[in-house]
Motif scaffolding. Sequence first.
Motif, mmCIF file in Angstrom:
data_model
loop_
_atom_site.group_PDB
_atom_site.id
_atom_site.type_symbol
_atom_site.label_atom_id
_atom_site.label_comp_id
_atom_site.label_asym_id
_atom_site.label_seq_id
_atom_site.Cartn_x
_atom_site.Cartn_y
_atom_site.Cartn_z
ATOM 1 N N LEU A 88 0.858 -1.148 -0.075
ATOM 2 C CA LEU A 88 -0.186 0.049 0.099
ATOM 3 C C LEU A 88 0.940 1.283 0.035
ATOM 4 O O LEU A 88 0.512 2.413 -0.538
ATOM 5 C CB LEU A 88 -0.937 -0.027 1.136
ATOM 6 N N GLY A 89 2.235 1.044 0.732
ATOM 7 C CA GLY A 89 2.974 2.386 0.448
ATOM 8 C C GLY A 89 3.399 2.645 -1.019
ATOM 9 O O GLY A 89 3.652 3.889 -1.205
ATOM 10 N N GLY B 154 0.643 9.554 -8.130
ATOM 11 C CA GLY B 154 0.495 10.833 -7.754
ATOM 12 C C GLY B 154 -0.785 11.555 -7.903
ATOM 13 O O GLY B 154 -1.861 10.977 -8.244
ATOM 14 N N PRO B 155 -0.824 12.792 -8.057
ATOM 15 C CA PRO B 155 0.370 13.833 -7.912
ATOM 16 C C PRO B 155 1.096 13.551 -6.628
ATOM 17 O O PRO B 155 0.665 13.340 -5.546
ATOM 18 C CB PRO B 155 -0.207 15.211 -8.071
ATOM 19 N N SER B 156 2.431 13.823 -6.426
ATOM 20 C CA SER B 156 3.085 13.444 -5.485
ATOM 21 C C SER B 156 2.926 14.720 -4.248
ATOM 22 O O SER B 156 2.875 15.678 -4.509
ATOM 23 C CB SER B 156 4.663 13.435 -5.760
ATOM 24 N N THR B 157 2.844 14.200 -3.087
ATOM 25 C CA THR B 157 2.687 15.047 -1.808
ATOM 26 C C THR B 157 3.502 14.665 -0.796
ATOM 27 O O THR B 157 3.830 13.436 -0.746
ATOM 28 C CB THR B 157 1.063 15.001 -1.443
ATOM 29 N N VAL C 206 5.372 10.086 2.921
ATOM 30 C CA VAL C 206 5.223 9.531 4.283
ATOM 31 C C VAL C 206 4.628 8.107 4.200
ATOM 32 O O VAL C 206 5.121 7.120 4.742
ATOM 33 C CB VAL C 206 4.315 10.534 5.272
ATOM 34 N N CYS C 207 3.759 7.964 3.365
ATOM 35 C CA CYS C 207 2.924 6.706 3.058
ATOM 36 C C CYS C 207 3.983 5.646 2.782
ATOM 37 O O CYS C 207 3.997 4.561 3.333
ATOM 38 C CB CYS C 207 1.751 6.840 1.875
ATOM 39 N N GLU D 230 11.176 4.226 -4.512
ATOM 40 C CA GLU D 230 9.537 4.232 -4.858
ATOM 41 C C GLU D 230 9.390 4.375 -6.182
ATOM 42 O O GLU D 230 8.264 3.383 -6.956
ATOM 43 C CB GLU D 230 9.097 5.651 -4.233
ATOM 44 N N ARG D 231 9.865 5.107 -6.999
ATOM 45 C CA ARG D 231 9.800 4.990 -8.668
ATOM 46 C C ARG D 231 9.945 3.799 -9.350
ATOM 47 O O ARG D 231 9.189 3.342 -10.135
ATOM 48 C CB ARG D 231 10.333 6.210 -9.323
ATOM 49 N N ILE D 232 11.040 3.033 -8.912
ATOM 50 C CA ILE D 232 11.530 1.949 -9.298
ATOM 51 C C ILE D 232 10.321 0.801 -9.292
ATOM 52 O O ILE D 232 10.036 0.046 -9.734
ATOM 53 C CB ILE D 232 12.917 1.404 -8.975
#
Length: 376
Positions: free
Chosen positions: A50-51, A224-227, A232-233, A295-297
Amino acid sequence: MPETPVTDSRFPLITDEALDELRARIGQQFDRPQPHVTEATRDSIRHWALGIGDDNPLWLDDEYARKSRWGGITAPGSFLYAFDRVVSGYVSGLPGVHAMFAGTDWNWRLPIRLGDRIIAKPALKELRDLNSNFSGRSIKQTYNVTFYNQDGDVVCDADSWCIRTQRDVARDRATRETVEPRVWTEDEISEISSRYATYERRADESRYWDDVHEGDVLPELLKGPSTVTSFVCFTQGWGSLYVKAHGQAFDMFRKHPALGIPNALGVPEPPERVHWDNELARAVGVPAAYDYGPERISWLGNLMTDWIGDDGFLRRLNVQVRRHNIIGDLTICKGTVLRKWQEKEDHLVEVAVRCENQNGEQTAIGTAVAVLPSRG
């Protein structure tokens, strides 16, 4: 190589002496930092999945997973980021020189199953001197990390690398151009919400190797959009590199003084706060707080496992992080089939994968290899 002059020196520069000291460690295994996760429990798998925004029931639903070819819950391969900080971007040497995570080449051999206890063994593999438009002299620092399960079997072998950049040089060069975070309209947010609502993964419908063709385009996956909230998630599942509090934080700063960068209140915080602190992000040459590269990978791994379906296996994911993904950026994960072939009994497909932001700029590129079932 001469040091790059800067107008206001706040952080150390890269020196030949510091590099020579670091090179002496190549090939040597070392005591790694305490990992965030040591066992693939239901909770740790769920927090990771979920992260990264991956709610595949193969990772989350006991009954669903039991009916799959795996016979129970497994985890996304990228979950291994939570088992080791080195593969996630933790670097040693060159104190005070910024480390920007830049990529991982994952090579999975086995699935990660519920209950697996996994240990990683990292070693410094290579240091490569670069010259960057971003920060002048820079260093590509690569580690090799091998992951073993409780039976001693190799689950995965990975190379992961960071680019060590000179913070003051990057900051000075960044002042020449200004990039403002994207502000979204209500209609645009509504359209993004609709795309999330209509997205479908392959799931338990087998994708057969026989039906895949060179040039096939994968369904796009949004992130996203990234926040700061999304960062944090991700951190809740991944565990971060240096996020510690209270006495444990001060213990870390005593052992590694260069990690303690005073904030506006004079309190030391780690360089990792570039992911939520715009001021420090600008101090290292980035226009605003930005996401974590792993995260992006992991999003591209999500793209692949959604496309191959439950019966496939993601064998390799080799991705370079190319640009910063700053607060406000939308990421579109894309893929195109490059080729298909057979190796003994395995039927393999290679896919070119990439992340693009809302401006069409590529922020990460790479290739993935998946094993698919065959009707034959």
